[in-house]
Design an enzyme around this catalytic site. Structure first.
Site, PDB file in Angstrom:
ATOM      1  N   SER A 113      -9.638  -0.543   7.634  1.00 23.53           N
ATOM      2  CA  SER A 113      -9.268  -0.354   5.508  1.00 23.53           C
ATOM      3  C   SER A 113      -8.473  -2.073   6.026  1.00 23.53           C
ATOM      4  CB  SER A 113      -7.613   0.833   6.047  1.00 23.53           C
ATOM      5  OG  SER A 113      -8.602   2.030   5.943  1.00 23.53           O
ATOM      6  N   LYS A 154       1.020  -1.102   0.100  1.00 27.78           N
ATOM      7  CA  LYS A 154       0.442   0.003   0.440  1.00 27.78           C
ATOM      8  C   LYS A 154       1.189   1.067   0.298  1.00 27.78           C
ATOM      9  CE  LYS A 154      -3.799   2.226   2.680  1.00 27.78           C
ATOM     10  NZ  LYS A 154      -4.761   1.970   4.047  1.00 27.78           N
ATOM     11  N   SER A 203      -9.143   1.370   3.252  1.00 27.12           N
ATOM     12  CA  SER A 203      -8.704   2.623   2.112  1.00 27.12           C
ATOM     13  C   SER A 203      -7.792   1.411   1.333  1.00 27.12           C
ATOM     14  CB  SER A 203      -8.013   3.577   2.944  1.00 27.12           C
ATOM     15  OG  SER A 203      -6.902   2.731   3.812  1.00 27.12           O
TER      16      SER A 203
END
Length: 599
Positions: A175, A77, A151
């Site tokens: 997330s 990420k 997210s």
């Protein structure tokens, strides 16, 4: 099977490597799959293919013991650092180029994993929907009309499409779990501090953790075991256990939201899916108990309605004050809410959370785990265009409270719903109970079956779980009447003990029948001239060790017993004076053999 058909779970990937497949060919296939996905919003920075190929070619000889992630492709990420690659947190104005890998990334690469790219996210990890990025929206791997979840949107989609074996996300409010549910994969949210945050852009630093997405619980757990480690440079790092994936303890007590507090926002298919998951837990031997979830919902509301919004501001304030236009409009609105808060509000929030923690602890008293729907319902991209806030908030119904309460959890596929959308259940437990959660999650996924992510691949054959003690348990070696089926076995089962294995001691023990009233009892002492004796190994909750010890009469006690494999565990031993004049039965090889001879 052709390379294009090869599933990228660790079990089948490593089997292919053992059979001679080159990791270079696998890296080339990774980039072919990325091209075939035709979704440029998954990755914000895609590594040059020749770089991944060169790294794979430079791996040491295949050794999955020394390098448990050898040749395994993974994604990161883009709020987690990879040396020499921009970290943007989905905000171009924030971008910087780190000089070294994040602590967790470095550990994964040292274990043989090969990073492929940096993935898209809701800007500054603020959101559960995956649509708050200036770089576009990754398409949900199963249905492009549904939001990908955030997210950690790009990380989840990259795993669900079979492009990489696992991916790193982060988790503050869910997330690392919501995108897993929306894309039919596993989302492992560790105990806070288990994975170092060094090299991670914070959202709420006191609540953040790096998380792991995988196609299977076994894959996510394998990555977790490598990544888990104490980091002195991270003030929130804690020493946490990371044992091998173990068998599920019998009779686990699992709490679920009761009928008065469970919430699906009118989604009958989701309600039915969760009911099926609870029925499966019962069929697996779990004792399911309903719990009033009101205290958990009250904690969840504090995350965005309380002073923790100010912690998000603390992470990005210099840029927010200098260039507010650099922020996504929804992200700016959320973070800007911090300006309405004061230091007094922060302390009031801390006090309120402390009180709610007591209520939540009371609700969990006597339970091993909680099981909740990972999400209460589904939302589409169109839903978020119409209302950017409401659906996001509702997606966090069963996730927002978890880090505030210092819990660990895993979102795991539970089979398709009646309408074909993916079902998902999240198992939650207290900090440090990650291994217990993983054990049950692996069993849930195996029972549910179905395909992995959006790949169509079936579940791989999994190695038998190891029979070992879990965190907050102690292995106890039983010698006589406490063993399975014998008169005193109820004492250990009544304290929550569970059978692990039947084995032998090292060849260094002597066994005696002790005098006294029934039931007959043995006494074992260590002696270099002794023999290997049959024993049982059980796991006993640490909280019950004192109660168990109080039941043991003289001349018996607990000491360190050496087993045949060379390790030591706590077990029954007798005082040497206590066996003086007693009948020696060492030659029979164990207490069961003695009882059989008597019969």
């Amino acid at each position: 099977m052709t390379l294009s058909e090869l599933p990228f779970d660790i079990a089948r990937l490593h089997a292919a490597y053992a059979a001679g497949l080159s990791p270079v060919a696998v890296m080339e296939e990774v980039f072919a799959r990325i091209a075939a996905a035709e979704d440029p919003a998954i990755f914000l920075h895609l590594r040059a293919a020749d770089g991944a190929v060169a790294e794979a070619a430079g791996l040491p000889p295949f050794d999955p013991v020394a390098y448990p992630l050898w040749g395994v492709p993974f994604a990161v990420k883009d709020n987690i650092d990879v040396a020499g690659v921009p970290t943007t947190a989905a905000c171009p104005a924030f971008a910087y180029v780190p000089g070294e890998d994040a602590f967790v990334v470095a550990r994964l690469r040292a274990a043989g994993a090969v990073w492929i790219g940096k993935t898209n996210l809701d800007q500054f990890a603020t959101g559960l929907v995956g649509v708050r990025s200036p770089y576009g929206v990754p398409r949900n791997a199963l249905d492009p009309e549904i939001v990908p979840g955030g997210s950690s949107s790009g990380s989840a989609v990259s795993v669900a499409r079979g492009v990489v074996t696992f991916a790193l996300g982060t988790d503050t409010a869910g997330s690392g779990r919501v995108p897993a549910a929306l894309n039919n994969i596993v989302g492992l949210k560790p105990s806070l501090g288990a994975l170092s945050g060094t090299g991670m852009v914070p959202a709420c630093r006191t609540l953040d953790t790096i998380s792991i997405f995988g196609l299977t619980v076994a894959d996510a757990w394998a990555a977790y075991r490598v990544a888990c480690g104490f980091d002195d440079a991270d003030p929130w790092s804690r020493v946490m256990p990371a044992p091998a994936l173990a068998a599920v303890p019998e009779g686990m007590r699992v709490g679920v939201p009761d009928a008065g507090s469970i919430e699906f926002f009118g989604d009958a298919a989701q309600a039915a899916s969760f009911a099926d998951a609870v029925a499966a837990l019962r069929a697996m031997g779990c004792r399911v108990e309903e719990v009033d979830f009101t205290p958990f919902y009250d904690v969840a509301r504090m995350l965005y309605e309380g002073a923790w919004v100010a912690e998000r501001m603390a992470a990005v304030e210099p840029l927010f004050r200098a260039q507010p236009e650099a922020f996504h409009p929804v992200t700016a609105k959320i973070i800007g809410g911090a300006d309405r808060l004061t230091a007094a509000d922060a302390f009031r929030g801390i006090y309120r959370l402390a009180a709610l923690k007591r209520q939540a602890a009371a609700a969990m008293a006597g339970l091993d785990l909680l099981a909740v729907p990972t999400i209460p319902t589904f939302y589409t991209v169109a839903d978020l265009q119409a209302d950017p806030i409401g659906p996001n908030s509702r997606l966090g119904t069963y996730t927002n409270f978890v880090n505030l309460l210092d819990m660990c959890g895993i979102a795991v596929p539970a089979g398709p719903r009646a309408d074909g959308r993916p079902g998902s259940v999240t198992l939650l437990a207290r900090a440090g109970e990650d291994a217990r959660v993983a054990a049950l999650a692996a069993a849930v996924q195996a029972r549910a079956g179905g395909s992995l992510g959006a790949t169509g691949w079936a579940m791989p054959a999994q190695a038998a779980p190891e029979a070992g003690a879990l965190p907050r348990e102690m292995e106890v070696v039983l010698v006589g009447a406490h063993m399975t089926g014998l008169p005193l076995n109820g004492q250990i089962t009544g304290l929550g003990g569970r059978f692990l294995a039947r084995t032998r001691t090292a060849a260094a023990y002597r066994l005696f029948r002790l005098p006294g009233p029934p039931p007959a009892r043995p006494g074992m002492i260590r002696d270099a001239g002794g023999a290997a004796l049959e024993v049982e190994v059980w796991a006993l909750p640490l909280a019950q060790v004192g109660a168990f010890l109080a039941m043991i009469p003289a001349p018996l006690g607990l000491g360190r017993v050496e087993l045949a494999d060379g390790r030591f565990a706590v077990g029954f031993l007798a005082e040497a004076a206590g066996v003086a004049g007693a009948e020696e039965i060492t030659h029979l090889g164990g207490w069961r053999a003695f009882l059989a001879a008597q019969a």
